[in-house]
Design a protein around this motif. Structure first.
Motif, mmCIF file in Angstrom:
data_model
loop_
_atom_site.group_PDB
_atom_site.id
_atom_site.type_symbol
_atom_site.label_atom_id
_atom_site.label_comp_id
_atom_site.label_asym_id
_atom_site.label_seq_id
_atom_site.Cartn_x
_atom_site.Cartn_y
_atom_site.Cartn_z
ATOM 1 N N PRO A 59 71.576 95.637 86.667
ATOM 2 C CA PRO A 59 71.783 97.010 86.839
ATOM 3 C C PRO A 59 71.507 97.484 88.420
ATOM 4 O O PRO A 59 70.882 96.477 89.145
ATOM 5 C CB PRO A 59 70.460 97.901 85.991
ATOM 6 C CG PRO A 59 69.823 96.589 85.442
ATOM 7 C CD PRO A 59 70.677 95.191 85.845
ATOM 8 N N PRO A 60 72.089 98.696 88.815
ATOM 9 C CA PRO A 60 72.119 98.634 90.391
ATOM 10 C C PRO A 60 70.400 99.054 90.487
ATOM 11 O O PRO A 60 69.784 99.510 89.910
ATOM 12 C CB PRO A 60 72.809 99.993 90.441
ATOM 13 C CG PRO A 60 73.154 100.525 89.051
ATOM 14 C CD PRO A 60 72.857 99.166 88.444
ATOM 15 N N VAL A 61 70.067 98.542 91.560
ATOM 16 C CA VAL A 61 68.845 98.929 92.349
ATOM 17 C C VAL A 61 68.596 100.491 92.670
ATOM 18 O O VAL A 61 69.400 100.865 93.493
ATOM 19 C CB VAL A 61 68.432 97.889 93.352
ATOM 20 C CG1 VAL A 61 66.874 98.469 93.910
ATOM 21 C CG2 VAL A 61 68.479 96.521 93.042
ATOM 22 N N ASN A 62 67.764 101.076 92.280
ATOM 23 C CA ASN A 62 67.369 102.636 92.533
ATOM 24 C C ASN A 62 66.329 102.581 93.606
ATOM 25 O O ASN A 62 65.123 102.180 93.383
ATOM 26 C CB ASN A 62 67.144 103.094 91.296
ATOM 27 C CG ASN A 62 67.076 104.678 91.443
ATOM 28 O OD1 ASN A 62 67.064 105.277 92.526
ATOM 29 N ND2 ASN A 62 66.752 105.421 90.364
ATOM 30 N N ASN A 63 66.679 103.101 94.750
ATOM 31 C CA ASN A 63 65.719 103.034 95.823
ATOM 32 C C ASN A 63 65.094 104.528 96.244
ATOM 33 O O ASN A 63 64.759 104.854 97.137
ATOM 34 C CB ASN A 63 66.423 102.656 97.236
ATOM 35 C CG ASN A 63 66.808 101.250 97.132
ATOM 36 O OD1 ASN A 63 65.908 100.311 96.675
ATOM 37 N ND2 ASN A 63 67.826 100.681 97.684
ATOM 38 N N ALA A 64 65.318 105.378 95.148
ATOM 39 C CA ALA A 64 64.648 106.576 95.182
ATOM 40 C C ALA A 64 63.161 106.787 94.876
ATOM 41 O O ALA A 64 62.480 105.821 94.540
ATOM 42 C CB ALA A 64 65.448 107.576 94.037
ATOM 43 N N PHE A 65 62.596 107.866 95.175
ATOM 44 C CA PHE A 65 61.306 108.045 95.046
ATOM 45 C C PHE A 65 60.936 108.524 93.247
ATOM 46 O O PHE A 65 61.876 108.944 92.888
ATOM 47 C CB PHE A 65 60.639 109.384 95.746
ATOM 48 C CG PHE A 65 60.648 109.370 97.251
ATOM 49 C CD1 PHE A 65 59.529 108.436 97.881
ATOM 50 C CD2 PHE A 65 61.640 110.041 98.201
ATOM 51 C CE1 PHE A 65 59.718 108.560 99.299
ATOM 52 C CE2 PHE A 65 61.397 109.727 99.393
ATOM 53 C CZ PHE A 65 60.495 109.108 100.110
ATOM 54 N N THR A 66 59.739 108.098 93.162
ATOM 55 C CA THR A 66 59.543 108.269 91.753
ATOM 56 C C THR A 66 58.789 109.637 91.768
ATOM 57 O O THR A 66 58.492 110.279 92.725
ATOM 58 C CB THR A 66 58.195 107.275 91.409
ATOM 59 O OG1 THR A 66 57.201 107.610 92.239
ATOM 60 C CG2 THR A 66 58.651 105.881 91.462
ATOM 61 N N MET A 67 58.553 110.042 90.535
ATOM 62 C CA MET A 67 58.017 111.545 90.266
ATOM 63 C C MET A 67 56.694 111.450 90.891
ATOM 64 O O MET A 67 56.364 112.563 91.700
ATOM 65 C CB MET A 67 58.161 111.888 88.900
ATOM 66 C CG MET A 67 57.588 113.289 88.627
ATOM 67 S SD MET A 67 58.762 114.479 89.234
ATOM 68 C CE MET A 67 59.732 114.793 87.899
ATOM 69 N N LEU A 68 55.895 110.427 90.687
ATOM 70 C CA LEU A 68 54.392 110.550 91.167
ATOM 71 C C LEU A 68 54.656 110.822 92.816
ATOM 72 O O LEU A 68 53.703 111.360 93.100
ATOM 73 C CB LEU A 68 53.788 109.457 90.563
ATOM 74 C CG LEU A 68 52.501 109.240 90.899
ATOM 75 C CD1 LEU A 68 51.391 110.429 90.355
ATOM 76 C CD2 LEU A 68 51.820 107.817 90.590
ATOM 77 N N GLU A 69 55.315 110.045 93.325
ATOM 78 C CA GLU A 69 55.212 110.169 95.041
ATOM 79 C C GLU A 69 55.988 111.337 95.316
ATOM 80 O O GLU A 69 55.272 111.985 96.289
ATOM 81 C CB GLU A 69 56.417 109.052 95.286
ATOM 82 C CG GLU A 69 55.873 107.235 95.099
ATOM 83 C CD GLU A 69 56.746 106.451 95.544
ATOM 84 O OE1 GLU A 69 56.274 105.189 95.900
ATOM 85 O OE2 GLU A 69 58.259 106.664 95.356
ATOM 86 N N THR A 70 56.831 111.974 94.737
ATOM 87 C CA THR A 70 57.220 113.149 95.027
ATOM 88 C C THR A 70 56.235 114.132 94.698
ATOM 89 O O THR A 70 55.984 115.008 95.721
ATOM 90 C CB THR A 70 58.483 113.680 94.210
ATOM 91 O OG1 THR A 70 59.407 112.556 94.466
ATOM 92 C CG2 THR A 70 59.074 115.021 94.654
ATOM 93 N N MET A 71 55.459 114.409 93.779
ATOM 94 C CA MET A 71 54.268 115.234 93.556
ATOM 95 C C MET A 71 53.261 115.062 94.677
ATOM 96 O O MET A 71 52.673 115.933 95.057
ATOM 97 C CB MET A 71 53.662 114.981 92.028
ATOM 98 C CG MET A 71 54.795 115.255 91.251
ATOM 99 S SD MET A 71 55.230 116.874 91.278
ATOM 100 C CE MET A 71 53.915 117.858 90.471
ATOM 101 N N PHE A 72 52.989 113.932 95.117
ATOM 102 C CA PHE A 72 51.920 113.571 95.809
ATOM 103 C C PHE A 72 52.270 114.177 97.156
ATOM 104 O O PHE A 72 51.655 114.995 97.945
ATOM 105 C CB PHE A 72 51.628 112.172 95.952
ATOM 106 C CG PHE A 72 50.664 111.612 97.041
ATOM 107 C CD1 PHE A 72 49.326 111.893 96.784
ATOM 108 C CD2 PHE A 72 50.865 111.199 98.211
ATOM 109 C CE1 PHE A 72 48.391 111.668 97.526
ATOM 110 C CE2 PHE A 72 49.718 110.967 99.171
ATOM 111 C CZ PHE A 72 48.719 111.105 98.696
#
Length: 128
Positions: free
Chosen positions: A4-17
């Motif tokens: 599967p392709p690698v997803n390099n996006a922010f996680t929801m936890l990082e965005t909330m922080f």
């Protein structure tokens, strides 16, 4: 097999922080002048200007009474919020919209103090 392709996006936890940090910095950068006593002083200023304009348009004298717990602008009565008090002061706008007496009124909310300065002649109000 295909991976599967690698997803390099922010996680929801990082965005909330990151949003939490931005919120804290924004809250700390708001100047203390935006207190409820400052907003109240802006309201008194607006009613004063309205009364001055009313005196000019109607070509008649309009009285303004600033009391300890309420203010009366000709026929409009403004009750103060429970924590705010002001020094008493009475004046009027003449038919030309000029003020009868200049003065500085202090309004208090706990330890915060704000001054409403009524200028002689033009009758304009400013907040300090």
């Amino acid at each position: 097999m295909d991976r599967p392709p690698v997803n390099n996006a922010f996680t929801m936890l990082e965005t909330m922080f990151v949003l939490l940090i931005l919120t804290v910095f924004t809250w700390l950068s708001i100047p203390p002048s935006f207190s409820s006593v400052h907003l109240f002083a802006k309201r008194v200023m607006a009613y004063s200007v309205l009364t001055q304009e009313k005196a000019f348009v109607e070509k008649s004298e309009k009285e303004v009474r600033i009391e300890t717990h309420k203010a009366v602008f000709d026929t409009i009565e403004l009750e103060y919020p429970s924590r705010i008090t002001c020094d008493p002061y009475t004046f009027h706008y003449n038919a030309k919209g000029n003020i009868s007496r200049a003065n500085t009124i202090k309004c208090y909310e706990g330890e915060r103090t704000i001054s409403l300065i009524f200028q002689l002649g033009s009758g304009r109000v400013r907040i300090e």
